[in-house]
Structures are given as structure tokens and as C-alpha cells.
Design an enzyme around this catalytic site. Structure first.
Site, PDB file in Angstrom:
ATOM      1  CB  SER A   1      -0.899   0.003   1.234  1.00  0.00           C
ATOM      2  OG  SER A   1      -1.472   1.282   1.374  1.00  0.00           O
TER       3      SER A   1
ATOM      4  CG  MET B   1      -8.228   7.386   2.396  1.00  0.00           C
ATOM      5  SD  MET B   1      -7.411   7.398   3.999  1.00  0.00           S
ATOM      6  CE  MET B   1      -6.547   5.829   3.946  1.00  0.00           C
TER       7      MET B   1
ATOM      8  CG  HIS C   1      -3.927  -1.428  -1.493  1.00  0.00           C
ATOM      9  ND1 HIS C   1      -5.059  -2.169  -1.764  1.00  0.00           N
ATOM     10  CD2 HIS C   1      -4.259  -0.597  -0.470  1.00  0.00           C
ATOM     11  CE1 HIS C   1      -6.026  -1.808  -0.934  1.00  0.00           C
ATOM     12  NE2 HIS C   1      -5.581  -0.845  -0.145  1.00  0.00           N
TER      13      HIS C   1
ATOM     14  CG  ASP D   1      -5.106   2.650   0.886  1.00  0.00           C
ATOM     15  OD1 ASP D   1      -6.068   1.864   0.835  1.00  0.00           O
ATOM     16  OD2 ASP D   1      -3.972   2.326   1.280  1.00  0.00           O
TER      17      ASP D   1
ATOM     18  CG  ASP E   1      -6.240  -2.656   3.318  1.00  0.00           C
ATOM     19  OD1 ASP E   1      -5.163  -2.411   3.878  1.00  0.00           O
ATOM     20  OD2 ASP E   1      -6.861  -1.814   2.626  1.00  0.00           O
TER      21      ASP E   1
ATOM     22  N   GLY F   1       1.039  -2.092   4.101  1.00  0.00           N
ATOM     23  CA  GLY F   1       1.582  -0.744   3.952  1.00  0.00           C
ATOM     24  C   GLY F   1       2.839  -0.565   4.767  1.00  0.00           C
ATOM     25  CB  SER F   2       3.364   0.282   8.347  1.00  0.00           C
ATOM     26  OG  SER F   2       2.369  -0.591   8.809  1.00  0.00           O
TER      27      SER F   2
ATOM     28  N   GLY G   1      -8.885   4.177   7.128  1.00  0.00           N
ATOM     29  CA  GLY G   1      -8.546   5.590   7.285  1.00  0.00           C
ATOM     30  C   GLY G   1      -7.066   5.878   7.485  1.00  0.00           C
ATOM     31  CG  PHE G   2      -5.613   7.039  10.042  1.00  0.00           C
ATOM     32  CD1 PHE G   2      -5.054   8.264   9.683  1.00  0.00           C
ATOM     33  CD2 PHE G   2      -6.918   7.003  10.522  1.00  0.00           C
ATOM     34  CE1 PHE G   2      -5.796   9.438   9.817  1.00  0.00           C
ATOM     35  CE2 PHE G   2      -7.655   8.169  10.661  1.00  0.00           C
ATOM     36  CZ  PHE G   2      -7.096   9.396  10.301  1.00  0.00           C
ATOM     37  N   GLY G   3      -2.870   4.118   7.939  1.00  0.00           N
ATOM     38  CA  GLY G   3      -1.917   3.015   7.968  1.00  0.00           C
ATOM     39  C   GLY G   3      -1.374   2.842   9.371  1.00  0.00           C
TER      40      GLY G   3
ATOM     41  CG  MET H   1     -11.744  -2.497   5.338  1.00  0.00           C
ATOM     42  SD  MET H   1     -10.218  -2.155   4.432  1.00  0.00           S
ATOM     43  CE  MET H   1      -9.238  -1.289   5.672  1.00  0.00           C
TER      44      MET H   1
ATOM     45  CG  HIS I   1      -9.234   0.319  -0.316  1.00  0.00           C
ATOM     46  ND1 HIS I   1      -8.642   0.138   0.922  1.00  0.00           N
ATOM     47  CD2 HIS I   1     -10.574   0.279  -0.086  1.00  0.00           C
ATOM     48  CE1 HIS I   1      -9.575   0.019   1.840  1.00  0.00           C
ATOM     49  NE2 HIS I   1     -10.761   0.112   1.264  1.00  0.00           N
TER      50      HIS I   1
ATOM     51  CG  MET J   1     -11.225   3.463   2.270  1.00  0.00           C
ATOM     52  SD  MET J   1      -9.655   3.376   3.158  1.00  0.00           S
ATOM     53  CE  MET J   1      -8.528   3.463   1.770  1.00  0.00           C
TER      54      MET J   1
HETATM   55  C1  DX5 Z   1      -6.200   1.791   5.690  1.00  0.00           C
HETATM   56  C2  DX5 Z   1      -5.824   1.441   4.280  1.00  0.00           C
HETATM   57  C3  DX5 Z   1      -4.716   0.467   4.177  1.00  0.00           C
HETATM   58  C4  DX5 Z   1      -3.415   0.918   4.809  1.00  0.00           C
HETATM   59  C5  DX5 Z   1      -2.848  -0.285   5.474  1.00  0.00           C
HETATM   60  O1  DX5 Z   1      -7.456   2.325   5.735  1.00  0.00           O
HETATM   61  O2  DX5 Z   1      -6.918   0.918   3.558  1.00  0.00           O
HETATM   62  O3  DX5 Z   1      -4.496   0.055   2.837  1.00  0.00           O
HETATM   63  O4  DX5 Z   1      -2.465   1.422   3.919  1.00  0.00           O
HETATM   64  O5  DX5 Z   1      -1.724   0.072   6.181  1.00  0.00           O
HETATM   65  P1  DX5 Z   1      -1.005  -0.955   7.178  1.00  0.00           P
HETATM   66  O6  DX5 Z   1      -0.586  -2.137   6.346  1.00  0.00           O
HETATM   67  O7  DX5 Z   1       0.149  -0.168   7.690  1.00  0.00           O
HETATM   68  O8  DX5 Z   1      -2.002  -1.320   8.230  1.00  0.00           O
HETATM   69 ZN    ZN Z   2      -6.463  -0.004   1.579  1.00  0.00          ZN
END
Ligand code: DX5
Ligand code: ZN
Length: 228
Positions: free
Chosen positions: A8, A35, A31, A33, A173, A195-196, A140-142, A135, A64, A66
Site C-alpha cells: 500500500s 480517501m 494498492h 488508497d 487490508d 503498507g507499513s 482511514g490510516f496506515g 478490512m 481502494h 474509501m
Molecule cells: C487503511 C488502508 C490500508 C493501509 C494499510 O485504511 O486501507 O491500505 O495502507 O496500512 P497498514 O498495512 O500499515 O495497516
Molecule cells: Zn487499503
């Protein structure tokens, strides 16, 4: 199907997106995101950035969304170059019509469920989809912690996919990492967003390889994958 790893870019450096895409060239998908600060309390990027990113990388884009009103916006992401477009069922006015429109425009159609949204009401919609996203954090956040309480939903969704003999991919995800990916694979997921865990690693390409090996090892031992 072999396990797929989708880094991501939410955790990447947004000022260097083309380079960050290249850093994970062994990944199956990128991926992306999207938002809108309405469906989720965060704001990222939109159609113009997806268009540029699609030109900058050969890795297919997994968008994705959101966002509110995906019925109106999702088709534009296919036109921008996304090969897979995911909308949230909580935001869609007409999910069947929207999935058909995404497919008709030439992309894979995917539907996402927030943690509190059950899969059961959507059993009859599954043949309309190429992928279902469960999910494993609130969107909303990584960097959030993986929600273990989603594992039974992943398991039940995999059972529905088997029961109907569908070729539906099951994506997870949120909080997917070396510490959690095996549990996801064991429960029935086959597409993993990270992501992270990827962009926070010193070598993102190596992180993708390690996650893929872990997912494939756990899938090989999983009861749901025995007859494949
Ligand atoms: C969160 C996103 C994810 C996010 C995941 O709402 O949809 O795609 O990037 O990040 P990690 O892998 O760090 O949880
Ligand atoms: Zn995502």
C-alpha cells in the site's frame, strides 16, 4: 491461486511515488488508497494521481476507494488506469450495478466491508465480484493494529466462496505484517495488502518476498486450500 502481496503506497513517500512503486516491482499489485475525508477522516489522492501513477509503473493498480458516492466516482478510476477497483458496500447506492459497470469498463470489480459490516447479507452478490476485501482495521490510516476479531469473518467468507465454487479473490487490508499474515492465510485470505510492513522496512522488495513466503507456507497447511 498463489498468494498475492499488494504493497500500500499510503505508507510510501508521496513526493516520490514513481520511485516507491519501482521499489516493490516484484509485488503483484500496487494498492492505492483513495480517501475523501468524508467516508473516512483522512484525505489522500484522486483521479489525476492515479492516472500519473499508472503511466509510471508496470505493476497493476489496485484502487481502494474509501469515499462517499462510489457509484459516481469509481468508473473514473478504471478510465484512469486502475486494473482493480474496490468500493465500500457501506457507501454504494447500487453495488450490483456498480460492480457490473466496473467490469464492463474492463477492470476487476471488488467490494470492501468495514469491520462491523457482516458478509452474510451479501452472499448472493458474490458472483458479481472479482474480489472481496475484508478490512482488518477501521479504514482511514496506515500503521494500525490488526483486528484479530476479523478472523472468523475471513473464515466464513472463504466457506461461502468454496460453497458456491467461485473464483473470487479474498483480500485483507490493515495491520497485515510478518506477525499476522499467516493467521490471515490460514483463515482463507489469498490477497494481502501491506503498507507499513513493506514501506517501513529497510528493503521493501525483500519485505514483499518474506511476506509472500510466509503466506504461501501458511496456505499450504491450511484446511481450506487442501483440495486446490
Ligand atoms: C487503511 C488502508 C490500508 C493501509 C494499510 O485504511 O486501507 O491500505 O495502507 O496500512 P497498514 O498495512 O500499515 O495497516
Ligand atoms: Zn487499503
Amino acid at each position: 491461486m498463489a498468494a498475492q502481496i499488494n504493497p500500500s503506497i499510503l505508507s510510501a513517500d508521496f513526493a516520490r511515488l514513481a520511485d516507491e512503486a519501482k521499489a516493490v516491482e516484484g509485488a503483484d499489485w500496487l494498492h492505492v488508497d483513495v480517501m475523501d475525508n468524508h467516508f473516512v477522516p483522512n484525505l489522500t489522492l484522486g483521479v489525476p494521481v492515479v492516472e500519473s501513477l499508472a503511466r509510471a509503473t508496470d505493476t497493476p493498480l489496485d484502487c481502494h476507494l474509501m469515499i462517499e458516492a462510489p457509484d459516481r466516482w469509481a468508473p473514473q478510476y478504471v478510465e484512469a488506469g486502475a486494473s482493480s477497483v474496490t468500493f465500500h458496500v457501506e457507501a454504494a447506492a447500487a453495488p450490483v450495478r456498480l460492480a457490473r459497470e466496473i467490469r464492463a469498463k474492463g477492470a476487476r470489480a471488488s467490494m470492501a466491508l468495514k469491520p462491523a459490516t457482516p458478509i452474510e447479507p451479501y452472499e448472493d452478490l458474490l458472483p458479481e465480484l472479482d474480489m472481496l476485501l475484508i478490512m482488518t482495521v477501521e479504514p482511514g490510516f496506515g500503521g494500525q493494529a490488526f483486528l484479530d476479531i476479523m478472523l472468523p469473518k475471513i473464515r466464513r467468507t472463504r466457506e461461502l466462496i468454496s460453497k458456491h465454487g467461485l473464483e473470487l479473490w479474498l483480500q485483507v487490508d490493515g495491520g497485515v505484517s510478518a506477525a499476522t499474515i499467516e493467521r490471515c492465510a490460514d483463515a482463507g485470505a489469498d490477497v494481502f495488502v501491506a503498507g507499513s510492513a513493506v514501506y517501513g522496512a529497510s528493503d521493501p522488495a525483500e519485505a514483499v518476498r518474506v511476506l509472500r513466503n510466509q503466506a504461501e507456507g501458511a496456505t499450504a497447511k491450511a484446511s481450506w486450500a487442501c483440495d486446490h
